[in-house]
Design an enzyme around this catalytic site. Structure first.
Site, PDB file in Angstrom:
ATOM      1  N   GLU A 101       0.838  -1.197   0.000  1.00  0.00           N
ATOM      2  CA  GLU A 101       0.000   0.000   0.000  1.00  0.00           C
ATOM      3  C   GLU A 101       0.870   1.242   0.000  1.00  0.00           C
ATOM      4  OE1 GLU A 101      -3.284  -0.373   2.875  1.00  0.00           O
ATOM      5  OE2 GLU A 101      -3.154   1.782   3.215  1.00  0.00           O
ATOM      6  N   ASP A 103       0.195   5.274   0.634  1.00  0.00           N
ATOM      7  CA  ASP A 103      -0.899   6.122   1.138  1.00  0.00           C
ATOM      8  C   ASP A 103      -0.636   7.604   1.169  1.00  0.00           C
ATOM      9  OD1 ASP A 103      -2.429   3.985   2.046  1.00  0.00           O
ATOM     10  OD2 ASP A 103      -1.456   3.960   3.994  1.00  0.00           O
ATOM     11  N   GLU A 105      -3.051  10.446   3.087  1.00  0.00           N
ATOM     12  CA  GLU A 105      -4.290  10.681   3.837  1.00  0.00           C
ATOM     13  C   GLU A 105      -4.296  12.143   4.250  1.00  0.00           C
ATOM     14  OE1 GLU A 105      -5.795   6.624   6.013  1.00  0.00           O
ATOM     15  OE2 GLU A 105      -4.335   7.848   7.080  1.00  0.00           O
ATOM     16  N   HIS A 118      -0.734  12.966   5.596  1.00  0.00           N
ATOM     17  CA  HIS A 118      -0.134  11.794   6.220  1.00  0.00           C
ATOM     18  C   HIS A 118       0.271  10.843   5.085  1.00  0.00           C
ATOM     19  CE1 HIS A 118      -0.215   8.533   9.363  1.00  0.00           C
ATOM     20  NE2 HIS A 118      -0.523   7.798   8.322  1.00  0.00           N
ATOM     21  N   THR A 119       1.504  10.323   5.136  1.00  0.00           N
ATOM     22  CA  THR A 119       1.919   9.357   4.104  1.00  0.00           C
ATOM     23  C   THR A 119       2.435   8.090   4.787  1.00  0.00           C
ATOM     24  OG1 THR A 119       4.210  10.167   3.993  1.00  0.00           O
ATOM     25  CG2 THR A 119       2.611  11.195   2.502  1.00  0.00           C
ATOM     26  N   ASN A 120       2.309   6.972   4.074  1.00  0.00           N
ATOM     27  CA  ASN A 120       2.784   5.706   4.625  1.00  0.00           C
ATOM     28  C   ASN A 120       3.062   4.745   3.469  1.00  0.00           C
ATOM     29  OD1 ASN A 120       3.450   3.766   6.547  1.00  0.00           O
ATOM     30  ND2 ASN A 120       1.410   3.689   7.485  1.00  0.00           N
ATOM     31  N   ARG A 129       5.391   3.299   8.501  1.00  0.00           N
ATOM     32  CA  ARG A 129       6.469   4.111   7.918  1.00  0.00           C
ATOM     33  C   ARG A 129       5.952   5.526   7.620  1.00  0.00           C
ATOM     34  NH1 ARG A 129       7.108  -1.037   4.860  1.00  0.00           N
ATOM     35  NH2 ARG A 129       8.778  -2.143   5.941  1.00  0.00           N
ATOM     36  N   GLU A 130       5.411   6.147   8.658  1.00  0.00           N
ATOM     37  CA  GLU A 130       4.703   7.410   8.461  1.00  0.00           C
ATOM     38  C   GLU A 130       5.627   8.612   8.330  1.00  0.00           C
ATOM     39  OE1 GLU A 130       4.431   5.466  11.177  1.00  0.00           O
ATOM     40  OE2 GLU A 130       2.427   4.572  11.149  1.00  0.00           O
ATOM     41  N   TRP A 195      -9.226  10.043  16.129  1.00  0.00           N
ATOM     42  CA  TRP A 195      -7.766  10.268  16.081  1.00  0.00           C
ATOM     43  C   TRP A 195      -7.304  11.362  15.125  1.00  0.00           C
ATOM     44  CZ3 TRP A 195      -5.412   9.556  11.330  1.00  0.00           C
ATOM     45  CH2 TRP A 195      -6.132   8.793  10.379  1.00  0.00           C
ATOM     46  N   GLY A 199      -5.006  14.595  17.287  1.00  0.00           N
ATOM     47  CA  GLY A 199      -5.005  13.303  17.969  1.00  0.00           C
ATOM     48  C   GLY A 199      -6.355  12.882  18.538  1.00  0.00           C
ATOM     49  N   ARG A 273       9.912   6.030  19.740  1.00  0.00           N
ATOM     50  CA  ARG A 273       9.169   4.901  19.196  1.00  0.00           C
ATOM     51  C   ARG A 273      10.085   3.707  18.897  1.00  0.00           C
ATOM     52  NH1 ARG A 273       5.720   5.631  13.652  1.00  0.00           N
ATOM     53  NH2 ARG A 273       5.319   3.424  13.215  1.00  0.00           N
TER      54      ARG A 273
END
Ligand SMILES: *[C@@H]1O[C@H](CO)[C@@H](O)[C@H](O)[C@H]1NC(C)=O
Ligand SMILES: *[C@@H]1O[C@H](CO)[C@@H](O)[C@H](O)[C@H]1NC(C)=O
Ligand SMILES: *[C@@H]1O[C@H](CO)[C@@H](O)[C@H](O)[C@H]1NC(C)=O
Ligand SMILES: *[C@@H]1O[C@H](CO)[C@@H](O)[C@H](O)[C@H]1NC(C)=O
Length: 285
Positions: A101, A103, A105, A118-120, A129-130, A195, A199, A273
């Site tokens: 995928e 992405d 968003e 937002h990308t992934n 992998r944002e 979210w 957030g 993280r």
């Protein structure tokens, strides 16, 4: 006489149908509306598609074709006004539990507050992998072009031709890369006020519904996957310069400008993280 009127009518109909079908080289041919019970609509003879969201449901569409590599562009105008809690997703995806995928968003916000892009990238079912960005313009005031270039070496996310993210094929460091599973383009508008905005702090204001996002000028410069074969295997691909495209010096500078001024999150610098060390592909980004 009857005969000649009739044949004129036939000629007229033929001309009309040629005219209509050529002007239909457009969204009716390129995408299918997949959900939303009338909330997704193709209008203006196929030039424009709108998705809407109300308290009952969002809506979505997908490309008719599947692609295995390509450069996909589309113009989007995002939900205007108070779009807090709404998410407009625009992505390539394959099917199944080990899907790939790519992405985009768009996370809505209160009027005047910035959207988040937002990308992934998922490969073999694994994402996480944002990278996230603000934009350097108001994405609700007009249409802007959002592009995904996907070739065997890299994925480049661009906005109005400016690259915002490059994801290099990380197979050299032992990480899989999307290259075997054909993908369709999907887009949807939905509620994610648990979210999406600050957030989840800001909820969707349903008194402002329906929320609407608009789409036009879909363009897939791509290898089309059909019956187990890629159109790029049989056609002369010498013109598909995107298949080995990389960022030139100017594009590299634009990318650095975006990263410096507009990037607000990068998983590859999120030390909290990844206390045990960053994922291997971060060495290449
Ligand atoms: C919304 O605006 C707030 C305040 O400027 C900002 O912190 C946030 O990143 C913006 N975007 C989203 C999607 O929350
Ligand atoms: C390949 O050729 C076929 C038949 O000429 C054409 O329909 C198709 O669009 C072409 N594909 C690409 C990616 O150029
Ligand atoms: C593909 O087309 C280009 C010109 O467009 C030509 O130079 C090249 O020889 C062709 N390659 C093949 C394999 O037909
Ligand atoms: C490549 O592009 C040129 C210019 O657009 C065109 O004249 C030529 O026919 C194309 N070649 C192939 C193989 O598609």
């Amino acid at each position: 006489m009857g005969f000649s009127v009739n044949s004129n009518a036939i000629v007229f109909c033929l001309l009309l149908s040629i005219f209509v079908s050529s002007s239909l080289a457009n969204l009716y041919n390129d995408v299918d509306i997949t959900w939303g019970d009338g909330r997704a609509r193709i209008i203006n003879n196929g030039e424009l598609l709108t998705l809407s969201l109300d308290k009952t449901s969002g809506s979505g569409f997908q490309s008719k074709n599947e692609f295995l590599f390509g450069k996909i562009d589309m113009q989007l105008k995002l939900v205007q006004g108070n779009s807090a809690g709404t998410v407009t997703a625009y992505y390539l995806s394959s099917q199944g539990p080990t899907h790939d995928e790519i992405d985009f968003e768009f996370l809505g916000n209160l009027s005047g507050d910035p959207y988040i892009v937002h990308t992934n990238v998922f490969s073999q079912g694994k994402g996480g992998r944002e990278q996230q960005f603000y934009l350097w313009f108001d994405p609700t005031a007009d249409f802007h072009t959002y592009s995904i270039l996907w070739n065997p070496q890299r994925i480049i996310f661009s906005v109005d031709g400016t690259p915002i993210r490059e994801y290099k094929n990380p197979e050299s460091v032992g990480v899989s890369y999307p290259k075997n599973q054909p993908m369709k383009l999907y887009s949807s508008l939905w509620n994610a006020d648990d979210w999406a905005t600050r957030g989840g702090l800001i909820k969707t204001d349903w008194t402002k519904a329906p929320f609407t996002a608009s789409y036009r000028n879909f363009n897939a410069n791509a290898c089309i996957w059909s019956s187990g074969k890629s159109s790029c295997d049989s056609n002369n691909t010498s013109n598909n310069s995107w298949l080995n495209q990389q960022l030139d010096g100017t594009s590299q500078q634009r990318l650095q400008w975006v990263r410096k001024n507009y990037m607000i999150y990068n998983y590859c610098t999120d030390a909290k993280r990844f206390p045990q060390g960053f994922p291997p592909e971060c060495a290449l980004q």
